[in-house]
Design an enzyme around this catalytic site. Structure first.
Site, mmCIF file in Angstrom:
data_model
loop_
_atom_site.group_PDB
_atom_site.id
_atom_site.type_symbol
_atom_site.label_atom_id
_atom_site.label_comp_id
_atom_site.label_asym_id
_atom_site.label_seq_id
_atom_site.Cartn_x
_atom_site.Cartn_y
_atom_site.Cartn_z
ATOM 1 N N LYS A 188 12.977 32.066 -27.622
ATOM 2 C CA LYS A 188 12.462 33.433 -27.814
ATOM 3 C C LYS A 188 11.687 33.541 -29.129
ATOM 4 O O LYS A 188 10.581 34.054 -29.160
ATOM 5 C CB LYS A 188 13.612 34.454 -27.905
ATOM 6 N N ARG A 241 20.046 43.910 -26.839
ATOM 7 C CA ARG A 241 20.890 42.824 -26.376
ATOM 8 C C ARG A 241 22.077 43.350 -25.572
ATOM 9 O O ARG A 241 22.887 42.570 -25.085
ATOM 10 C CB ARG A 241 21.415 42.086 -27.586
ATOM 11 N N ARG A 296 18.026 22.411 -33.792
ATOM 12 C CA ARG A 296 17.237 23.526 -34.285
ATOM 13 C C ARG A 296 17.347 23.655 -35.801
ATOM 14 O O ARG A 296 18.401 23.440 -36.383
ATOM 15 C CB ARG A 296 17.752 24.797 -33.621
ATOM 16 N N ARG A 350 21.181 26.776 -38.957
ATOM 17 C CA ARG A 350 21.878 28.066 -39.003
ATOM 18 C C ARG A 350 23.387 27.873 -38.852
ATOM 19 O O ARG A 350 23.831 27.007 -38.098
ATOM 20 C CB ARG A 350 21.371 28.952 -37.868
ATOM 21 N N ARG A 357 28.236 32.064 -27.969
ATOM 22 C CA ARG A 357 27.024 32.886 -27.899
ATOM 23 C C ARG A 357 26.454 32.895 -26.487
ATOM 24 O O ARG A 357 25.934 33.908 -26.016
ATOM 25 C CB ARG A 357 25.983 32.364 -28.899
#
Ligand code: AMP
Length: 212
Positions: free
Chosen positions: A13, A88, A123, A156, A167
């Site tokens: 995203k 969300r 990531r 992160r 998540r």
């Protein structure tokens, strides 16, 4: 153009929002990035949000709604924006309606869970400007350094395996119902994510009717 990009965590995203933002000349508004910034700056919002993020849970609706409505009232949002990670939950989407925020599209980036789990470990994010990277799919020119601002790239805190699964489960339970919500409103634009960022962008531009 006013749009939101929905999709599982790590589905791309942020990366697609960044590309679209440059192409369309409208701001990319990531609620996750705003919250992480608030945590770094130790604001009131940051202090409350920290525990939720670390656990892979969503930050309470009223805090996020307030944060977004303030951000959308800023001058750079006049000609449109790309919301990344908001709404969300159904209450967040309903709150947008109440405040009078009308979207042109709800872009649904479709990426299977197996792909997500594979991708999230690699990531990275710039500590300074939050630009997204991936060690394999979107590496920086110089290892560990942001191409855009020279900032240090970090992993992160919520990209660790246990939190990733949490998540994903939160996504399926709390965010996926929004697909039906926006379908009913005639705003849903489905885009099936591809292996490469460029190919995914082509699909995204096509479903939004934007020239490449
Ligand atoms: P993201 O960068 O979009 O993956 O968001 C990272 C984390 O920030 C999420 O796992 C949530 O804890 C929090 N967050 C971001 N956007 C929202 C939102 N719209 N509602 C509640 N929590 C959010």
């Amino acid at each position: 153009m006013k749009l939101t990009i929905m999709g599982p965590p790590g589905g791309g995203k942020g990366t697609q929002a960044e590309i679209l933002s440059e192409k369309l000349g409208i701001p990319h508004i990531s609620t996750g990035a705003i919250i992480r910034n608030a945590i770094r700056e130790k604001t009131e919002l940051g202090k409350v949000a920290e525990g939720y993020i670390a656990e892979g849970q969503l930050v309470p609706d009223e805090l996020v709604i307030d944060m977004v409505s303030k951000r959308l009232s800023e001058a750079d949002c006049e000609n449109g924006y790309i919301l990344d990670g908001f709404p969300r939950t159904l209450p967040q989407a309903q709150a947008m309606d109440k405040i009078g925020i009308k979207l042109d599209f709800a872009l649904n980036l479709i990426v299977p869970d197996e792909v997500i789990v594979d991708r999230l470990g690699g990531r990275r994010e710039c500590k300074v400007c939050a630009a997204p990277y991936h060690v394999k799919f979107n590496p920086p020119e110089k290892d560990g350094v942001c191409d855009k601002c020279g900032g240090v790239l970090i992993t992160r805190a919520d990209d660790v395996p246990e939190t990733i699964l949490q998540r994903l489960s939160v996504y399926h339970k709390q965010t996926e119902p929004l697909i039906g919500f926006y379908k009913e409103k005639g705003l849903l634009a489905d885009a099936v994510g591809r292996d490469s960022i460029e190919d995914t962008t082509k699909v995204v531009l096509e479903v939004l009717g934007v020239k490449g």
